[in-house]
Scaffold this active site. Structure first.
Site, PDB file in Angstrom:
ATOM      1  N   TYR A  91      32.014  35.895  39.755  1.00 55.94           N
ATOM      2  CA  TYR A  91      33.331  36.287  39.237  1.00 55.94           C
ATOM      3  C   TYR A  91      33.608  37.747  39.562  1.00 55.94           C
ATOM      4  CZ  TYR A  91      31.241  38.878  35.342  1.00 55.94           C
ATOM      5  OH  TYR A  91      30.548  39.786  34.590  1.00 55.94           O
ATOM      6  N   CYS A  92      34.891  38.116  39.448  1.00 55.99           N
ATOM      7  CA  CYS A  92      35.320  39.508  39.624  1.00 55.99           C
ATOM      8  C   CYS A  92      36.427  39.782  38.616  1.00 55.99           C
ATOM      9  CB  CYS A  92      35.763  39.759  41.065  1.00 55.99           C
ATOM     10  SG  CYS A  92      37.237  38.848  41.556  1.00 55.99           S
ATOM     11  N   LEU A  93      37.341  40.661  38.944  1.00 52.62           N
ATOM     12  CA  LEU A  93      38.424  40.986  38.013  1.00 52.62           C
ATOM     13  C   LEU A  93      39.468  39.881  37.967  1.00 52.62           C
ATOM     14  CD1 LEU A  93      39.755  43.032  36.075  1.00 52.62           C
ATOM     15  CD2 LEU A  93      40.939  43.977  38.065  1.00 52.62           C
TER      16      LEU A  93
END
Length: 149
Positions: A91-93
Protein backbone atom coordinates in the site's frame (compact mmCIF):
# COMPACT_ATOMS: atom_id res chain seq x y z
CA UNK A 1 -8.99 -13.99 -44.17
CA UNK A 2 -11.42 -11.74 -42.30
CA UNK A 3 -12.55 -14.62 -40.05
CA UNK A 4 -8.92 -15.49 -39.27
CA UNK A 5 -8.18 -11.87 -38.32
CA UNK A 6 -11.22 -11.73 -36.03
CA UNK A 7 -10.27 -15.05 -34.45
CA UNK A 8 -6.69 -13.89 -33.87
CA UNK A 9 -7.87 -10.57 -32.39
CA UNK A 10 -10.28 -12.41 -30.07
CA UNK A 11 -7.55 -14.80 -28.92
CA UNK A 12 -5.16 -11.93 -28.18
CA UNK A 13 -7.86 -9.98 -26.34
CA UNK A 14 -8.73 -13.05 -24.24
CA UNK A 15 -5.06 -13.61 -23.39
CA UNK A 16 -4.53 -10.05 -22.18
CA UNK A 17 -7.75 -9.82 -20.20
CA UNK A 18 -7.13 -13.18 -18.52
CA UNK A 19 -3.71 -12.01 -17.32
CA UNK A 20 -4.76 -8.77 -15.66
CA UNK A 21 -2.47 -8.04 -12.68
CA UNK A 22 -0.33 -11.01 -13.64
CA UNK A 23 -2.50 -13.41 -11.66
CA UNK A 24 -4.81 -15.75 -13.49
CA UNK A 25 -6.56 -17.75 -10.77
CA UNK A 26 -9.42 -15.26 -10.61
CA UNK A 27 -8.83 -14.24 -6.99
CA UNK A 28 -9.34 -10.54 -6.35
CA UNK A 29 -6.03 -8.87 -5.43
CA UNK A 30 -6.96 -5.17 -5.50
CA UNK A 31 -8.82 -4.95 -2.19
CA UNK A 32 -10.93 -2.35 -0.41
CA UNK A 33 -9.72 -1.23 3.02
CA UNK A 34 -11.94 -3.69 4.89
CA UNK A 35 -11.07 -6.54 2.50
CA UNK A 36 -7.36 -5.69 2.88
CA UNK A 37 -7.70 -5.70 6.69
CA UNK A 38 -9.51 -9.06 6.62
CA UNK A 39 -6.91 -10.59 4.29
CA UNK A 40 -4.07 -9.39 6.57
CA UNK A 41 -5.79 -11.16 9.49
CA UNK A 42 -6.14 -14.27 7.33
CA UNK A 43 -2.42 -14.19 6.39
CA UNK A 44 -0.70 -12.67 9.45
CA UNK A 45 2.82 -13.81 8.46
CA UNK A 46 2.75 -12.24 4.99
CA UNK A 47 4.95 -9.15 4.62
CA UNK A 48 3.07 -5.86 4.62
CA UNK A 49 4.91 -3.26 2.52
CA UNK A 50 4.33 0.46 2.90
CA UNK A 51 5.97 1.88 -0.23
CA UNK A 52 5.78 5.53 0.82
CA UNK A 53 8.73 7.67 1.88
CA UNK A 54 10.15 7.32 5.41
CA UNK A 55 8.72 10.76 6.23
CA UNK A 56 5.20 9.67 5.23
CA UNK A 57 5.65 6.36 7.05
CA UNK A 58 6.61 8.14 10.30
CA UNK A 59 3.31 10.07 10.28
CA UNK A 60 1.26 6.88 10.44
CA UNK A 61 1.26 3.41 8.93
CA UNK A 62 -0.42 0.04 9.27
CA UNK A 63 0.65 -2.07 12.23
CA UNK A 64 3.61 -4.35 11.37
CA UNK A 65 4.25 -2.57 8.06
CA UNK A 66 7.73 -2.53 6.57
CA UNK A 67 8.80 0.72 4.92
CA UNK A 68 10.13 -0.20 1.46
CA UNK A 69 10.23 3.20 -0.24
CA UNK A 70 9.20 2.73 -3.90
CA UNK A 71 11.19 5.84 -4.88
CA UNK A 72 14.21 4.85 -2.79
CA UNK A 73 17.47 3.41 -4.08
CA UNK A 74 17.09 0.21 -2.03
CA UNK A 75 13.67 -0.99 -3.19
CA UNK A 76 15.01 -3.78 -5.42
CA UNK A 77 17.45 -4.91 -2.74
CA UNK A 78 14.72 -4.91 -0.09
CA UNK A 79 12.26 -6.97 -2.12
CA UNK A 80 15.01 -9.44 -3.04
CA UNK A 81 14.94 -10.64 0.58
CA UNK A 82 11.29 -11.70 0.33
CA UNK A 83 10.01 -15.17 -0.56
CA UNK A 84 8.30 -14.94 -3.96
CA UNK A 85 6.07 -17.93 -3.16
CA UNK A 86 4.53 -16.21 -0.14
CA UNK A 87 1.75 -13.59 -0.37
CA UNK A 88 2.76 -9.93 -0.06
CA UNK A 89 0.61 -6.91 0.85
CA UNK A 90 1.39 -3.48 -0.65
CA UNK A 91 0.00 0.00 0.00
CA UNK A 92 0.90 3.69 -0.29
CA UNK A 93 -0.94 6.97 0.19
CA UNK A 94 -3.54 6.76 -2.59
CA UNK A 95 -2.70 3.65 -4.60
CA UNK A 96 -0.48 4.93 -7.41
CA UNK A 97 2.93 3.95 -6.05
CA UNK A 98 1.64 0.67 -4.64
CA UNK A 99 0.14 -0.20 -8.02
CA UNK A 100 3.54 0.36 -9.64
CA UNK A 101 5.31 -1.57 -6.90
CA UNK A 102 2.81 -4.45 -7.14
CA UNK A 103 3.29 -4.62 -10.90
CA UNK A 104 7.05 -4.84 -10.40
CA UNK A 105 6.67 -7.54 -7.75
CA UNK A 106 4.52 -9.57 -10.15
CA UNK A 107 7.00 -9.08 -13.02
CA UNK A 108 9.76 -10.23 -10.68
CA UNK A 109 7.90 -13.49 -10.02
CA UNK A 110 5.93 -12.86 -6.83
CA UNK A 111 2.99 -15.24 -6.99
CA UNK A 112 0.43 -13.38 -4.88
CA UNK A 113 0.42 -9.60 -4.39
CA UNK A 114 -2.47 -7.87 -2.63
CA UNK A 115 -2.95 -4.11 -3.10
CA UNK A 116 -4.88 -1.68 -0.90
CA UNK A 117 -7.26 0.09 -3.29
CA UNK A 118 -7.10 3.83 -2.57
CA UNK A 119 -4.13 3.46 -0.23
CA UNK A 120 -3.93 4.52 3.38
CA UNK A 121 -6.34 7.38 2.60
CA UNK A 122 -9.13 4.80 2.14
CA UNK A 123 -7.85 2.86 5.18
CA UNK A 124 -8.16 6.01 7.29
CA UNK A 125 -11.56 6.75 5.76
CA UNK A 126 -12.73 3.33 6.99
CA UNK A 127 -11.44 4.19 10.50
CA UNK A 128 -9.08 1.21 10.55
CA UNK A 129 -6.13 1.13 12.98
CA UNK A 130 -2.72 2.54 12.26
CA UNK A 131 0.33 3.37 14.33
CA UNK A 132 3.21 5.81 14.42
CA UNK A 133 5.51 3.31 16.14
CA UNK A 134 8.90 3.79 14.54
CA UNK A 135 9.93 0.16 14.98
CA UNK A 136 9.67 -1.68 11.72
CA UNK A 137 8.31 -5.16 12.16
CA UNK A 138 10.14 -8.06 10.61
CA UNK A 139 8.18 -10.74 8.76
CA UNK A 140 7.85 -14.00 10.64
CA UNK A 141 10.18 -16.79 9.61
CA UNK A 142 13.29 -16.68 7.46
CA UNK A 143 14.02 -14.39 4.60
CA UNK A 144 14.95 -15.96 1.29
CA UNK A 145 18.57 -14.90 1.82
CA UNK A 146 18.65 -16.59 5.24
CA UNK A 147 17.19 -19.76 3.72
CA UNK A 148 19.69 -19.76 0.85
CA UNK A 149 22.57 -19.31 3.32
Amino acid sequence: MKKASILLFTAILFFFTSCINGQTNGEKTNLSATEFSDKIKELPNAPLLDVRTPEEFSKGHLVNALNYNWNGDDFDKQISTLDKKQPVFVYCLSGDRSSSAASKLRRDGFEKVYELDGGIMKWRGANLPETTDEKQAKPAGMTKQQFDA
